[in-house]
Design an enzyme around this catalytic site. Structure first.
Site, PDB file in Angstrom:
ATOM      1  N   GLY A 222       0.833  -1.216   0.000  1.00 55.34           N
ATOM      2  CA  GLY A 222       0.000   0.000   0.000  1.00 55.34           C
ATOM      3  C   GLY A 222       0.851   1.242   0.000  1.00 55.34           C
ATOM      4  O   GLY A 222       2.059   1.183  -0.251  1.00 55.34           O
ATOM      5  N   ASN A 223       0.242   2.380   0.260  1.00 55.75           N
ATOM      6  CA  ASN A 223       0.999   3.632   0.345  1.00 55.75           C
ATOM      7  C   ASN A 223       0.401   4.507   1.438  1.00 55.75           C
ATOM      8  O   ASN A 223      -0.611   4.156   2.038  1.00 55.75           O
ATOM      9  CB  ASN A 223       1.024   4.338  -1.010  1.00 55.75           C
ATOM     10  CG  ASN A 223      -0.358   4.676  -1.485  1.00 55.75           C
ATOM     11  OD1 ASN A 223      -1.050   5.495  -0.901  1.00 55.75           O
ATOM     12  ND2 ASN A 223      -0.803   3.996  -2.551  1.00 55.75           N
ATOM     13  N   ARG A 224       1.030   5.634   1.689  1.00 59.26           N
ATOM     14  CA  ARG A 224       0.689   6.440   2.859  1.00 59.26           C
ATOM     15  C   ARG A 224      -0.375   7.506   2.585  1.00 59.26           C
ATOM     16  O   ARG A 224      -0.592   8.395   3.396  1.00 59.26           O
ATOM     17  CB  ARG A 224       1.961   7.085   3.425  1.00 59.26           C
ATOM     18  CG  ARG A 224       2.932   6.025   3.928  1.00 59.26           C
ATOM     19  CD  ARG A 224       4.245   6.499   4.484  1.00 59.26           C
ATOM     20  NE  ARG A 224       4.571   7.888   4.371  1.00 59.26           N
ATOM     21  CZ  ARG A 224       4.416   8.790   5.342  1.00 59.26           C
ATOM     22  NH1 ARG A 224       3.946   8.424   6.491  1.00 59.26           N
ATOM     23  NH2 ARG A 224       4.755  10.038   5.136  1.00 59.26           N
TER      24      ARG A 224
END
Ligand code: C5P
Length: 403
Positions: A212-214
């Site tokens: 995923g990412n932030r």
């Protein structure tokens, strides 16, 4: 006969609450200001207000029936219907009693239910004797209302009922109406349909793990809020938001890039503008393990083979209908401003967008933050604007460019 001058916000449904103070007679002037400006005014008067000003006067000025009783219009669910329809609620005069009721969230009369049922901006014009205005109870109630975003207009200082003079006099009708209309932003996106993606996608590794990412989704949600406030109909394709989606948007929840692509393609058919604000994975595992990958079975290192995901934005831009506008975002860690612009310009051309919003991200910037600082490039890669501030004001700047 002269036609009313339309406000930048378009024709608004204004609920004017009038409560029981001597200044209620001046509420006739407030209603008139809104009517002359071309708005649809619906008056909710308390029983107390009607002792100071007559119903026929208010109906003649507002050109609509005056509502008072919680138990009238029950079949049409009037106790909430007025609030739900309102673009703006103004209470003038607002007595100390009304202010206390609003602060406590009381719903014992039609005005109370109308306010609680509404998401429209609330503007109040207090009017009372100086002692009541300065009483700690009123001071605390006003502070509570301000903290909830209520706009307080006045009171002025001047001659009160009897011989008293001091702060507590209701502001002049024109001042109240102007302050109230300033709270409602321009309604320049009425009739437009905007499709926005927000958040960050997740690509499954196995049934319990993902890449995923932030991205928090805050900027995309701010864009949706801003577009709704300006009258657009908004579809929000939401990928793992850390914040609530705004009321009023049609929300489509997605997880992976492939889900997001499907939702964007489907809803782009009816959108005038597409804004790809989501942080989309660039790579995903080629294969998703059927069961949880066990440490013991893998050993000390684990290699994942990733493949490129489809570029959703480039696809939407390539397939856009005539007149449909496509906006992309570019989150970059490049510290140098010139090089950031260069990367953005190249990306704007490669993706074929009409507008690219470039922002710098890092461990402390961009993702998850309440503020943002962006440069906006047109399809040729030229800088057309810059914006910095809270994400809602950045969202409005982006929409200004589209308008
Ligand atoms: O190439 P880059 O990931 O920097 O591009 C960012 C822009 O492209 C964003 O608007 C993002 O939503 C979109 N994007 C996409 N599909 C991808 C990767 C990014 O639509 N696979």
């Amino acid at each position: 006969m002269t036609a009313p001058t339309p406000h930048a916000a378009g024709r608004l449904t204004v609920v004017l609450g009038i409560t029981g103070g001597i200044a209620a007679y001046k509420a006739v002037g407030v209603a008139r200001e809104f009517v002359v400006a071309g708005h649809d005014v619906h008056i909710v008067a308390t029983e107390g207000a009607l002792r100071f000003v007559g119903r026929p006067t208010l109906e003649a000025i507002s050109r609509n029936p005056v509502h008072t009783d919680l138990y009238e219009g029950v079949a049409e669910v009037r106790h909430v219907a007025l609030g739900q329809r309102a673009d703006l609620i103004v209470i003038a005069p607002a007595t100390a009693h009304t202010i206390a009721s609003l602060a406590a969230g009381l719903a014992g009369d039609l005005l109370g239910t109308t306010v609680l049922a509404s998401s429209a901006p609330l503007v109040i014009a207090p009017a009372m004797h100086t002692e009541m205005w300065e009483h700690p109870a009123t001071v605390a109630n006003i502070a509570t209302l301000r903290s909830r975003g209520v706009t307080i207009v006045g009171p002025d200082s001047g001659r009160l009922t009897g011989t008293d003079v001091g702060p507590g006099r209701m502001s002049e009708p024109a001042v109240i109406a102007a302050a109230a209309l300033a709270v409602v932003g321009p309604r320049d996106l009425v009739g437009r349909s905007i499709l926005i993606s927000a958040g960050g996608t997740r690509e499954a590794i196995d049934p319990v793990r993902f890449i995923g990412n932030r991205s928090s989704g805050k900027q995309g949600v701010a864009l949706a809020e801003a577009a709704l406030a300006r009258g657009a109909s908004v579809t929000l394709v939401a990928a793992h938001l850390d914040v609530d989606a705004p009321t009023g948007a049609t929300v489509v929840t997605v997880s992976s890039t492939s889900d997001l692509q499907g939702a964007m393609r489907q809803h782009s058919a009816t959108a005038d503008t597409i804004i790809m604000c989501a942080a989309v994975a660039d790579f995903r595992p080629i294969a998703v393990a059927d069961g949880k990958i066990k440490k013991d079975a893998v050993g000390e290192t684990l290699s994942l083979v990733l493949e490129r995901t489809p570029d959703v934005l480039a696809g939407l831009a390539a397939d856009r209908r005539p007149g449909q506008r496509v906006v992309g975002f570019a989150a970059e860690t490049e510290p140098d401003d010139d090089r950031l612009q260069h990367i953005g310009a190249e990306k704007a051309r490669r993706k074929g967008v009409d507008l690219l919003v470039v922002n710098r991200v890092g461990l402390t910037e961009g993702f998850g933050a309440a503020t943002n600082s962006v440069m906006m490039l047109d399809g040729d890669g030229s800088v057309v604007a810059r914006a910095a501030g809270d994400k809602l004001s950045v969202a409005h700047r982006i929409l200004d460019l589209l308008v």
